[in-house]
Design a protein around this motif. Structure first.
Motif, short mmCIF file in Angstrom:
data_model
loop_
_atom_site.label_atom_id
_atom_site.label_comp_id
_atom_site.label_asym_id
_atom_site.label_seq_id
_atom_site.Cartn_x
_atom_site.Cartn_y
_atom_site.Cartn_z
N UNK A 299 3.56 5.37 28.95
CA UNK A 299 3.03 5.22 27.35
C UNK A 299 1.45 5.20 27.60
N UNK A 300 0.68 5.96 27.11
CA UNK A 300 -0.91 6.03 27.21
C UNK A 300 -1.42 6.04 25.50
N UNK A 301 -2.08 4.93 25.48
CA UNK A 301 -2.64 4.74 24.03
C UNK A 301 -3.92 5.40 24.17
N UNK A 302 -4.46 5.97 23.21
CA UNK A 302 -5.88 6.60 23.07
C UNK A 302 -6.41 6.19 21.70
N UNK A 303 -7.70 5.71 21.92
CA UNK A 303 -8.29 5.24 20.68
C UNK A 303 -9.42 6.04 20.21
N UNK A 304 -9.64 6.26 19.03
CA UNK A 304 -10.77 7.09 18.36
C UNK A 304 -11.82 6.15 17.72
N UNK A 305 -12.89 6.75 17.71
CA UNK A 305 -14.08 5.82 17.26
C UNK A 305 -14.93 7.03 16.32
N UNK A 306 -15.06 6.80 15.04
CA UNK A 306 -16.06 7.59 14.45
C UNK A 306 -17.35 7.40 14.19
N UNK A 307 -18.13 8.38 13.56
CA UNK A 307 -19.52 8.02 13.49
C UNK A 307 -19.85 7.21 12.17
N UNK A 308 -20.63 6.24 12.42
CA UNK A 308 -21.00 5.31 10.79
C UNK A 308 -22.34 5.90 10.56
N UNK A 309 -22.47 6.03 9.22
CA UNK A 309 -23.47 6.13 8.55
C UNK A 309 -23.98 7.51 8.65
N UNK A 310 -23.37 8.71 9.18
CA UNK A 310 -24.11 9.74 9.41
C UNK A 310 -23.44 10.93 8.40
N UNK A 339 -16.41 15.54 9.10
CA UNK A 339 -16.74 14.52 9.91
C UNK A 339 -16.34 14.58 11.26
N UNK A 340 -16.99 13.89 12.27
CA UNK A 340 -16.91 14.01 13.45
C UNK A 340 -16.19 12.41 14.05
N UNK A 341 -15.30 12.69 14.93
CA UNK A 341 -14.92 11.31 15.60
C UNK A 341 -14.63 11.72 17.03
N UNK A 342 -14.66 10.65 17.96
CA UNK A 342 -14.73 10.95 19.25
C UNK A 342 -13.44 10.13 20.08
N UNK A 363 1.70 -1.15 19.48
CA UNK A 363 0.55 -1.84 18.95
C UNK A 363 -0.52 -0.50 18.61
N UNK A 364 -0.83 -0.15 17.49
CA UNK A 364 -1.94 0.77 17.28
C UNK A 364 -3.29 0.20 16.81
N UNK A 365 -3.57 -0.98 17.21
CA UNK A 365 -4.88 -1.47 16.90
C UNK A 365 -5.91 -1.02 17.78
N UNK A 366 -7.13 -0.90 17.33
CA UNK A 366 -8.23 -0.35 18.03
C UNK A 366 -9.05 -1.59 18.60
N UNK A 367 -9.09 -2.00 19.76
CA UNK A 367 -10.14 -2.86 20.40
C UNK A 367 -11.49 -2.56 20.16
N UNK A 368 -12.38 -2.89 19.43
CA UNK A 368 -13.89 -2.38 19.06
C UNK A 368 -14.68 -2.82 20.61
N UNK A 390 -21.11 3.95 16.45
CA UNK A 390 -19.55 4.29 16.48
C UNK A 390 -18.92 3.09 16.16
N UNK A 391 -17.74 3.43 15.12
CA UNK A 391 -17.03 2.29 14.65
C UNK A 391 -15.56 2.62 14.88
N UNK A 392 -14.77 1.69 15.13
CA UNK A 392 -13.29 1.82 15.42
C UNK A 392 -12.65 2.86 14.42
N UNK A 393 -11.85 3.76 14.68
CA UNK A 393 -11.13 4.46 13.65
C UNK A 393 -9.54 4.36 13.62
N UNK A 394 -8.95 4.96 14.62
CA UNK A 394 -7.43 4.77 14.63
C UNK A 394 -6.93 4.81 16.20
N UNK A 395 -5.81 4.59 16.58
CA UNK A 395 -5.36 4.89 17.82
C UNK A 395 -3.70 5.41 17.72
#
Length: 450
Positions: A299-310, A339-342, A363-368, A390-395
Protein backbone atom coordinates in the motif's frame (compact mmCIF):
# COMPACT_ATOMS: atom_id res chain seq x y z
CA UNK A 1 -41.73 -2.16 -19.61
CA UNK A 2 -39.32 -3.89 -17.27
CA UNK A 3 -40.95 -6.01 -14.61
CA UNK A 4 -40.31 -4.71 -11.11
CA UNK A 5 -37.61 -6.72 -9.40
CA UNK A 6 -37.71 -7.09 -5.63
CA UNK A 7 -35.45 -8.96 -3.26
CA UNK A 8 -36.81 -9.70 0.19
CA UNK A 9 -34.13 -9.97 2.85
CA UNK A 10 -34.55 -10.99 6.50
CA UNK A 11 -31.91 -10.64 9.16
CA UNK A 12 -31.18 -12.00 12.60
CA UNK A 13 -29.93 -9.75 15.36
CA UNK A 14 -26.99 -11.01 17.45
CA UNK A 15 -27.65 -12.89 20.66
CA UNK A 16 -30.07 -11.86 23.40
CA UNK A 17 -31.64 -8.85 21.66
CA UNK A 18 -34.61 -10.07 19.69
CA UNK A 19 -37.59 -8.21 18.34
CA UNK A 20 -39.65 -8.22 15.19
CA UNK A 21 -39.46 -5.59 12.48
CA UNK A 22 -40.83 -6.08 8.96
CA UNK A 23 -38.23 -7.16 6.39
CA UNK A 24 -36.78 -4.58 4.04
CA UNK A 25 -37.23 -4.79 0.31
CA UNK A 26 -34.54 -4.13 -2.27
CA UNK A 27 -35.64 -2.50 -5.49
CA UNK A 28 -33.63 -2.90 -8.68
CA UNK A 29 -33.49 -1.70 -12.24
CA UNK A 30 -35.34 1.24 -13.71
CA UNK A 31 -38.05 1.02 -11.02
CA UNK A 32 -35.64 1.92 -8.20
CA UNK A 33 -37.32 4.78 -6.31
CA UNK A 34 -35.75 8.23 -6.26
CA UNK A 35 -34.92 8.09 -2.55
CA UNK A 36 -33.00 4.88 -3.09
CA UNK A 37 -31.03 6.36 -5.98
CA UNK A 38 -29.94 9.36 -3.92
CA UNK A 39 -29.55 7.73 -0.53
CA UNK A 40 -28.58 4.21 -1.51
CA UNK A 41 -30.31 0.90 -1.00
CA UNK A 42 -29.32 -0.88 2.21
CA UNK A 43 -29.31 -4.64 1.94
CA UNK A 44 -28.15 -5.06 5.54
CA UNK A 45 -29.72 -2.48 7.80
CA UNK A 46 -29.64 -2.31 11.58
CA UNK A 47 -33.32 -1.41 11.39
CA UNK A 48 -34.17 -4.65 9.64
CA UNK A 49 -33.61 -7.29 12.32
CA UNK A 50 -36.39 -9.73 13.17
CA UNK A 51 -36.65 -12.78 15.35
CA UNK A 52 -33.85 -15.12 14.33
CA UNK A 53 -34.55 -17.97 11.94
CA UNK A 54 -33.23 -21.39 12.82
CA UNK A 55 -30.52 -21.03 10.22
CA UNK A 56 -29.04 -18.22 8.14
CA UNK A 57 -31.20 -17.18 5.20
CA UNK A 58 -29.94 -18.28 1.78
CA UNK A 59 -30.76 -16.42 -1.44
CA UNK A 60 -29.88 -17.12 -5.05
CA UNK A 61 -27.99 -14.40 -6.91
CA UNK A 62 -26.91 -14.16 -10.50
CA UNK A 63 -23.83 -12.00 -10.90
CA UNK A 64 -22.48 -10.34 -7.74
CA UNK A 65 -20.07 -7.42 -8.11
CA UNK A 66 -18.23 -6.67 -4.87
CA UNK A 67 -17.25 -3.01 -4.76
CA UNK A 68 -18.90 0.10 -6.21
CA UNK A 69 -15.80 2.02 -7.19
CA UNK A 70 -15.39 3.12 -10.79
CA UNK A 71 -14.19 -0.31 -11.96
CA UNK A 72 -16.97 -2.18 -10.15
CA UNK A 73 -19.52 0.25 -11.55
CA UNK A 74 -18.22 -0.13 -15.10
CA UNK A 75 -18.28 -3.93 -14.74
CA UNK A 76 -21.81 -3.88 -13.31
CA UNK A 77 -22.98 -1.65 -16.16
CA UNK A 78 -21.44 -3.88 -18.82
CA UNK A 79 -22.79 -7.11 -17.32
CA UNK A 80 -26.28 -5.66 -16.82
CA UNK A 81 -26.30 -4.40 -20.42
CA UNK A 82 -25.43 -7.93 -21.52
CA UNK A 83 -28.57 -9.21 -19.80
CA UNK A 84 -27.11 -10.58 -16.58
CA UNK A 85 -28.90 -10.30 -13.26
CA UNK A 86 -26.45 -8.05 -11.40
CA UNK A 87 -26.25 -7.29 -7.68
CA UNK A 88 -23.58 -4.80 -6.50
CA UNK A 89 -22.47 -5.03 -2.87
CA UNK A 90 -20.71 -2.00 -1.40
CA UNK A 91 -19.42 -1.83 2.17
CA UNK A 92 -19.68 1.95 2.45
CA UNK A 93 -22.73 4.17 2.23
CA UNK A 94 -22.29 5.22 -1.39
CA UNK A 95 -20.40 4.75 -4.64
CA UNK A 96 -16.77 5.58 -5.21
CA UNK A 97 -15.69 6.40 -1.65
CA UNK A 98 -12.24 4.76 -1.85
CA UNK A 99 -9.58 4.83 -4.57
CA UNK A 100 -12.03 6.25 -7.12
CA UNK A 101 -12.56 9.50 -5.21
CA UNK A 102 -8.96 10.01 -4.08
CA UNK A 103 -6.91 10.39 -7.23
CA UNK A 104 -5.88 13.01 -9.78
CA UNK A 105 -8.99 12.57 -11.99
CA UNK A 106 -6.71 12.32 -15.02
CA UNK A 107 -7.55 10.57 -18.28
CA UNK A 108 -4.21 8.98 -19.09
CA UNK A 109 -2.90 8.49 -22.61
CA UNK A 110 -1.04 5.19 -22.07
CA UNK A 111 2.57 6.36 -22.12
CA UNK A 112 4.15 4.74 -19.08
CA UNK A 113 3.28 1.05 -19.42
CA UNK A 114 5.44 -1.56 -21.18
CA UNK A 115 4.26 -2.60 -24.62
CA UNK A 116 2.14 -5.73 -24.43
CA UNK A 117 1.20 -5.19 -20.80
CA UNK A 118 -2.40 -5.34 -19.65
CA UNK A 119 -2.12 -1.75 -18.41
CA UNK A 120 -0.96 -0.50 -21.80
CA UNK A 121 -3.69 -2.29 -23.72
CA UNK A 122 -6.54 -1.39 -21.40
CA UNK A 123 -5.43 2.21 -20.85
CA UNK A 124 -5.40 3.03 -24.58
CA UNK A 125 -8.65 1.16 -25.27
CA UNK A 126 -10.27 2.62 -22.18
CA UNK A 127 -9.22 6.18 -23.00
CA UNK A 128 -11.02 6.15 -26.34
CA UNK A 129 -14.14 4.67 -24.74
CA UNK A 130 -14.01 7.13 -21.82
CA UNK A 131 -13.80 10.24 -23.99
CA UNK A 132 -16.67 8.97 -26.14
CA UNK A 133 -18.81 8.21 -23.10
CA UNK A 134 -18.16 11.60 -21.48
CA UNK A 135 -19.05 13.37 -24.73
CA UNK A 136 -22.21 11.34 -25.33
CA UNK A 137 -23.46 11.49 -21.72
CA UNK A 138 -22.62 15.06 -20.85
CA UNK A 139 -19.94 14.21 -18.27
CA UNK A 140 -17.73 17.25 -17.75
CA UNK A 141 -14.20 16.73 -19.07
CA UNK A 142 -11.38 18.57 -20.84
CA UNK A 143 -8.64 17.30 -23.13
CA UNK A 144 -6.00 19.63 -21.66
CA UNK A 145 -2.84 17.87 -22.76
CA UNK A 146 0.18 17.08 -20.61
CA UNK A 147 3.86 17.98 -20.53
CA UNK A 148 6.28 15.45 -19.05
CA UNK A 149 9.36 17.49 -18.28
CA UNK A 150 13.09 16.85 -18.05
CA UNK A 151 14.64 19.37 -15.68
CA UNK A 152 18.21 18.29 -16.35
CA UNK A 153 19.98 16.84 -19.42
CA UNK A 154 20.30 13.39 -17.83
CA UNK A 155 16.52 12.99 -17.98
CA UNK A 156 16.20 13.60 -21.71
CA UNK A 157 16.82 9.95 -22.50
CA UNK A 158 13.93 9.07 -20.16
CA UNK A 159 11.61 11.29 -22.23
CA UNK A 160 12.85 9.68 -25.45
CA UNK A 161 12.18 6.23 -24.01
CA UNK A 162 8.69 7.29 -22.90
CA UNK A 163 7.93 8.64 -26.37
CA UNK A 164 8.88 5.31 -27.92
CA UNK A 165 6.91 3.27 -25.40
CA UNK A 166 3.86 5.47 -25.80
CA UNK A 167 4.00 5.40 -29.58
CA UNK A 168 4.40 1.62 -29.57
CA UNK A 169 1.32 1.44 -27.30
CA UNK A 170 -0.74 3.39 -29.83
CA UNK A 171 -0.71 6.82 -28.15
CA UNK A 172 -1.29 9.51 -30.75
CA UNK A 173 0.50 12.82 -31.23
CA UNK A 174 3.44 12.45 -28.83
CA UNK A 175 6.08 15.07 -29.58
CA UNK A 176 9.35 16.14 -27.98
CA UNK A 177 9.66 19.89 -27.34
CA UNK A 178 12.79 21.82 -26.48
CA UNK A 179 12.81 24.03 -23.42
CA UNK A 180 11.84 27.21 -25.31
CA UNK A 181 8.85 25.53 -26.99
CA UNK A 182 7.63 24.21 -23.66
CA UNK A 183 8.14 27.63 -22.08
CA UNK A 184 5.98 29.25 -24.75
CA UNK A 185 3.18 26.87 -23.78
CA UNK A 186 3.76 27.42 -20.07
CA UNK A 187 5.68 30.60 -19.16
CA UNK A 188 6.08 29.55 -15.50
CA UNK A 189 7.66 26.23 -16.48
CA UNK A 190 11.38 25.52 -16.31
CA UNK A 191 12.74 22.50 -18.18
CA UNK A 192 15.36 21.54 -20.75
CA UNK A 193 13.00 19.35 -22.76
CA UNK A 194 9.41 18.10 -22.55
CA UNK A 195 7.24 15.35 -23.99
CA UNK A 196 3.89 16.71 -25.18
CA UNK A 197 0.88 14.39 -24.86
CA UNK A 198 -2.18 16.02 -26.45
CA UNK A 199 -4.61 13.21 -25.62
CA UNK A 200 -4.28 13.45 -21.81
CA UNK A 201 -7.20 15.08 -20.03
CA UNK A 202 -9.29 15.42 -16.88
CA UNK A 203 -12.88 14.61 -15.95
CA UNK A 204 -15.43 14.96 -13.17
CA UNK A 205 -15.05 11.46 -11.74
CA UNK A 206 -18.04 11.68 -9.38
CA UNK A 207 -20.47 12.69 -12.12
CA UNK A 208 -18.99 9.92 -14.25
CA UNK A 209 -19.60 7.31 -11.54
CA UNK A 210 -23.16 8.51 -11.03
CA UNK A 211 -23.74 8.05 -14.75
CA UNK A 212 -22.35 4.50 -14.61
CA UNK A 213 -24.61 3.67 -11.66
CA UNK A 214 -27.65 5.05 -13.48
CA UNK A 215 -26.79 3.02 -16.59
CA UNK A 216 -26.44 -0.15 -14.54
CA UNK A 217 -29.73 0.44 -12.71
CA UNK A 218 -31.56 1.27 -15.92
CA UNK A 219 -30.52 -2.16 -17.19
CA UNK A 220 -31.78 -3.92 -14.08
CA UNK A 221 -28.82 -3.92 -11.69
CA UNK A 222 -29.46 -3.70 -7.95
CA UNK A 223 -27.19 -1.84 -5.51
CA UNK A 224 -26.84 -2.66 -1.80
CA UNK A 225 -24.82 -0.26 0.34
CA UNK A 226 -23.48 -0.67 3.88
CA UNK A 227 -23.20 -4.35 3.02
CA UNK A 228 -20.00 -6.35 3.54
CA UNK A 229 -18.91 -9.75 2.29
CA UNK A 230 -17.43 -11.38 5.36
CA UNK A 231 -16.23 -14.60 3.78
CA UNK A 232 -16.97 -17.01 0.97
CA UNK A 233 -17.06 -20.72 0.19
CA UNK A 234 -16.05 -22.22 -3.15
CA UNK A 235 -17.29 -25.68 -4.01
CA UNK A 236 -15.99 -28.13 -6.57
CA UNK A 237 -18.00 -27.06 -9.61
CA UNK A 238 -17.67 -23.32 -9.14
CA UNK A 239 -20.56 -22.83 -6.71
CA UNK A 240 -19.90 -19.60 -4.82
CA UNK A 241 -21.47 -18.84 -1.44
CA UNK A 242 -20.95 -15.33 -0.08
CA UNK A 243 -21.59 -14.70 3.60
CA UNK A 244 -22.77 -11.12 4.02
CA UNK A 245 -23.59 -8.83 6.91
CA UNK A 246 -24.04 -5.15 7.60
CA UNK A 247 -20.79 -3.19 7.64
CA UNK A 248 -21.57 -1.95 11.15
CA UNK A 249 -21.91 -5.55 12.35
CA UNK A 250 -18.63 -6.48 10.70
CA UNK A 251 -16.86 -3.56 12.36
CA UNK A 252 -18.17 -4.58 15.78
CA UNK A 253 -16.89 -8.17 15.62
CA UNK A 254 -13.54 -9.76 16.23
CA UNK A 255 -11.68 -10.38 13.00
CA UNK A 256 -10.84 -13.93 14.02
CA UNK A 257 -14.53 -14.80 14.39
CA UNK A 258 -14.87 -16.11 10.85
CA UNK A 259 -18.01 -18.15 11.25
CA UNK A 260 -19.65 -16.61 14.31
CA UNK A 261 -22.04 -14.27 12.53
CA UNK A 262 -23.52 -13.22 9.24
CA UNK A 263 -26.96 -12.14 8.19
CA UNK A 264 -27.33 -13.98 4.93
CA UNK A 265 -25.70 -16.28 2.40
CA UNK A 266 -25.84 -15.37 -1.28
CA UNK A 267 -25.49 -18.37 -3.59
CA UNK A 268 -23.97 -16.66 -6.63
CA UNK A 269 -23.56 -17.89 -10.18
CA UNK A 270 -20.62 -15.52 -10.68
CA UNK A 271 -18.62 -13.10 -8.54
CA UNK A 272 -16.44 -10.14 -9.51
CA UNK A 273 -14.03 -9.16 -6.75
CA UNK A 274 -13.64 -5.44 -7.47
CA UNK A 275 -13.13 -4.41 -3.87
CA UNK A 276 -10.03 -2.30 -4.50
CA UNK A 277 -7.85 -1.94 -1.43
CA UNK A 278 -9.57 -4.98 0.15
CA UNK A 279 -9.49 -7.25 -2.92
CA UNK A 280 -6.53 -9.37 -1.87
CA UNK A 281 -7.67 -9.59 1.75
CA UNK A 282 -11.12 -10.71 0.55
CA UNK A 283 -9.61 -13.37 -1.72
CA UNK A 284 -7.84 -14.84 1.31
CA UNK A 285 -11.25 -15.30 2.94
CA UNK A 286 -12.71 -17.30 0.04
CA UNK A 287 -12.37 -20.80 1.41
CA UNK A 288 -11.42 -23.19 -1.35
CA UNK A 289 -9.63 -20.58 -3.45
CA UNK A 290 -6.07 -21.68 -4.33
CA UNK A 291 -3.75 -19.46 -2.30
CA UNK A 292 -0.96 -19.61 -4.88
CA UNK A 293 -2.97 -17.18 -7.02
CA UNK A 294 -3.22 -14.53 -4.29
CA UNK A 295 -0.40 -11.98 -4.69
CA UNK A 296 1.22 -10.06 -1.88
CA UNK A 297 -0.26 -6.59 -1.50
CA UNK A 298 1.56 -3.35 -0.81
CA UNK A 299 0.00 0.00 0.00
CA UNK A 300 1.30 3.42 -0.98
CA UNK A 301 -0.29 6.61 0.35
CA UNK A 302 -0.06 9.74 -1.75
CA UNK A 303 -0.80 13.23 -0.41
CA UNK A 304 -2.01 16.22 -2.40
CA UNK A 305 -1.47 19.89 -1.61
CA UNK A 306 -3.38 22.73 -3.23
CA UNK A 307 -2.45 26.35 -3.84
CA UNK A 308 -3.72 28.75 -1.22
CA UNK A 309 -4.82 32.29 -2.03
CA UNK A 310 -4.16 32.03 -5.76
CA UNK A 311 -6.92 33.21 -8.09
CA UNK A 312 -5.44 31.89 -11.35
CA UNK A 313 -3.49 28.65 -11.59
CA UNK A 314 0.13 29.04 -12.80
CA UNK A 315 -0.37 26.38 -15.50
CA UNK A 316 -3.02 25.61 -18.11
CA UNK A 317 -1.83 22.08 -18.89
CA UNK A 318 -0.96 19.10 -16.72
CA UNK A 319 2.74 19.12 -15.75
CA UNK A 320 4.50 15.89 -14.80
CA UNK A 321 8.13 15.24 -13.90
CA UNK A 322 9.77 12.08 -15.16
CA UNK A 323 8.39 9.02 -13.29
CA UNK A 324 9.80 7.99 -9.93
CA UNK A 325 9.74 4.75 -7.95
CA UNK A 326 6.18 3.89 -6.95
CA UNK A 327 4.47 6.66 -8.89
CA UNK A 328 4.55 9.38 -11.52
CA UNK A 329 6.18 12.03 -9.35
CA UNK A 330 4.76 15.14 -7.68
CA UNK A 331 2.88 16.59 -10.63
CA UNK A 332 0.50 19.46 -11.32
CA UNK A 333 -3.10 18.57 -12.01
CA UNK A 334 -5.98 20.92 -12.65
CA UNK A 335 -9.62 20.47 -11.82
CA UNK A 336 -12.44 21.52 -14.12
CA UNK A 337 -12.64 24.85 -12.30
CA UNK A 338 -9.02 25.58 -13.20
CA UNK A 339 -7.65 25.17 -9.65
CA UNK A 340 -4.22 23.55 -9.34
CA UNK A 341 -3.02 20.93 -6.90
CA UNK A 342 0.30 19.14 -6.52
CA UNK A 343 0.84 15.47 -5.80
CA UNK A 344 0.82 12.71 -5.03
CA UNK A 345 4.01 11.80 -3.26
CA UNK A 346 4.76 8.18 -2.36
CA UNK A 347 4.69 6.93 1.22
CA UNK A 348 4.91 3.17 1.58
CA UNK A 349 2.68 1.97 4.43
CA UNK A 350 4.30 -0.81 6.41
CA UNK A 351 1.66 -1.21 9.12
CA UNK A 352 -1.33 -2.33 7.00
CA UNK A 353 -2.24 -5.84 8.09
CA UNK A 354 -4.99 -8.12 6.79
CA UNK A 355 -7.37 -6.91 9.50
CA UNK A 356 -6.93 -3.25 8.52
CA UNK A 357 -7.24 -3.93 4.81
CA UNK A 358 -10.29 -6.15 5.09
CA UNK A 359 -12.19 -3.70 7.27
CA UNK A 360 -11.01 -0.76 5.15
CA UNK A 361 -9.54 1.08 8.13
CA UNK A 362 -7.12 3.27 6.22
CA UNK A 363 -5.68 6.58 7.37
CA UNK A 364 -6.35 9.28 4.77
CA UNK A 365 -5.04 12.18 6.83
CA UNK A 366 -2.48 14.54 5.31
CA UNK A 367 0.46 15.37 7.54
CA UNK A 368 1.13 19.09 6.96
CA UNK A 369 4.84 18.47 7.53
CA UNK A 370 5.06 16.51 4.28
CA UNK A 371 4.87 19.81 2.45
CA UNK A 372 8.57 20.28 3.28
CA UNK A 373 9.35 17.56 0.73
CA UNK A 374 6.99 19.03 -1.86
CA UNK A 375 8.62 22.42 -2.32
CA UNK A 376 12.04 21.16 -3.51
CA UNK A 377 10.41 18.70 -5.93
CA UNK A 378 8.05 21.33 -7.36
CA UNK A 379 10.81 23.96 -7.69
CA UNK A 380 12.64 21.70 -10.11
CA UNK A 381 10.07 22.68 -12.75
CA UNK A 382 8.26 25.62 -11.08
CA UNK A 383 11.08 27.60 -9.46
CA UNK A 384 8.98 30.69 -8.70
CA UNK A 385 6.50 28.97 -6.38
CA UNK A 386 6.27 31.14 -3.25
CA UNK A 387 6.94 29.74 0.21
CA UNK A 388 3.90 29.00 2.36
CA UNK A 389 1.45 28.82 -0.54
CA UNK A 390 0.69 25.09 -0.32
CA UNK A 391 -2.04 23.78 1.99
CA UNK A 392 -3.00 20.15 2.73
CA UNK A 393 -5.79 18.92 0.45
CA UNK A 394 -6.43 15.16 0.53
CA UNK A 395 -4.73 11.77 0.37
CA UNK A 396 -5.29 8.55 -1.52
CA UNK A 397 -3.98 5.01 -1.08
CA UNK A 398 -2.96 2.80 -3.98
CA UNK A 399 -3.22 -1.02 -3.90
CA UNK A 400 0.01 -2.31 -5.39
CA UNK A 401 1.23 -5.80 -6.17
CA UNK A 402 4.87 -4.72 -6.26
CA UNK A 403 6.68 -3.08 -3.38
CA UNK A 404 9.52 -0.63 -2.77
CA UNK A 405 12.58 -1.02 -5.02
CA UNK A 406 10.70 -3.34 -7.40
CA UNK A 407 9.57 -2.56 -10.95
CA UNK A 408 5.97 -1.41 -11.23
CA UNK A 409 3.68 -4.41 -11.67
CA UNK A 410 0.88 -4.97 -14.16
CA UNK A 411 -2.81 -5.28 -13.39
CA UNK A 412 -3.74 -8.80 -12.29
CA UNK A 413 -7.11 -9.79 -13.73
CA UNK A 414 -7.87 -13.46 -13.06
CA UNK A 415 -10.58 -15.70 -14.42
CA UNK A 416 -11.14 -19.44 -14.57
CA UNK A 417 -8.30 -19.96 -17.05
CA UNK A 418 -5.88 -18.68 -14.40
CA UNK A 419 -7.17 -19.99 -11.07
CA UNK A 420 -9.57 -22.76 -12.14
CA UNK A 421 -12.68 -21.44 -10.35
CA UNK A 422 -15.64 -21.00 -12.73
CA UNK A 423 -17.56 -17.77 -12.37
CA UNK A 424 -14.97 -15.90 -10.27
CA UNK A 425 -13.03 -12.89 -11.51
CA UNK A 426 -10.44 -11.23 -9.26
CA UNK A 427 -9.18 -7.72 -9.91
CA UNK A 428 -5.89 -7.18 -8.07
CA UNK A 429 -3.61 -4.15 -8.08
CA UNK A 430 -6.08 -1.91 -9.92
CA UNK A 431 -4.41 1.44 -9.33
CA UNK A 432 -3.64 4.06 -11.99
CA UNK A 433 -4.68 3.93 -14.82
CA UNK A 434 -7.75 2.10 -13.48
CA UNK A 435 -10.07 5.08 -13.93
CA UNK A 436 -9.01 5.56 -17.55
CA UNK A 437 -9.14 1.83 -18.25
CA UNK A 438 -12.44 1.06 -16.49
CA UNK A 439 -14.49 0.40 -19.65
CA UNK A 440 -11.80 -1.86 -21.09
CA UNK A 441 -11.50 -3.69 -17.75
CA UNK A 442 -15.28 -4.21 -17.81
CA UNK A 443 -15.04 -5.71 -21.30
CA UNK A 444 -12.34 -8.10 -20.10
CA UNK A 445 -14.42 -9.11 -17.07
CA UNK A 446 -17.36 -9.90 -19.34
CA UNK A 447 -15.14 -11.93 -21.67
CA UNK A 448 -13.77 -13.95 -18.74
CA UNK A 449 -17.30 -14.89 -17.68
CA UNK A 450 -18.42 -16.00 -21.14
Amino acid sequence: MMKKKMLEVRFARPALQWWSIPPITIHGGRNLPKWAITRGTHLCSSAAYISPPREVVRERAGCVVIGAGVVGLAAARKLAMEGRDVLVLEASSGIGTGISSRNSEVIHAGIYYPQGSVKAQLCVEGRHALYSYCRDHGVAHKRLGKLIVATNPCQIQVLEALQKVGTDNGVEGLRLLDGDEANRLEPQLQCVKALWSPSTGILDSHTFMLALQADAENHGATFAFNTSVFRGDIYGKGLLDLHICSTSELNSRLFSDKKGFGSMILCADSVINASGLSAISLAKRLEGFPVEFIPKCYYARGCYFSLSGVGVAPFSHLIYPVPEEGGLGVHVTLDLGGQARFGPDVEWLEDIDEYTAFKYEFDYSVDPRRVEKFYPEIRKYYPSIPDGILKPDYAGIRPKVSGPHHPSADFIIQGKATHGVPGLVNLFGIESPGLTACFAIAEMVHALLC
